[in-house]
Design a protein around this motif. Structure first.
Motif: not given
Length: 54
Positions: A43-54
């Motif tokens: 979950i944390t990796r997914r959130v971090i990757n989502r935030n980096q794309k923004l």
């Protein structure tokens, strides 16, 4: 993401085996801890990757 799902499945199987055999209760406890840890990591990796794309 595939590795996270695979690890979660392995930990779930270990947990079930640990609860099935009373002598292996420690295996169930280890399986639960590792399963929760894997989910949190995923979950944390997914959130971090989502935030980096923004």
């Amino acid at each position: 993401m595939t590795v996270i799902i695979l690890l979660a499945v392995i930990w779930a199987v270990l947990t079930i085996v640990g609860f099935a055999f009373k002598g292996l209760l420690w295996l169930a406890i280890v399986g639960i801890v590792l399963f929760v840890g894997t989910l949190v990591l995923g979950i944390t990796r997914r959130v971090i990757n989502r935030n980096q794309k923004l």
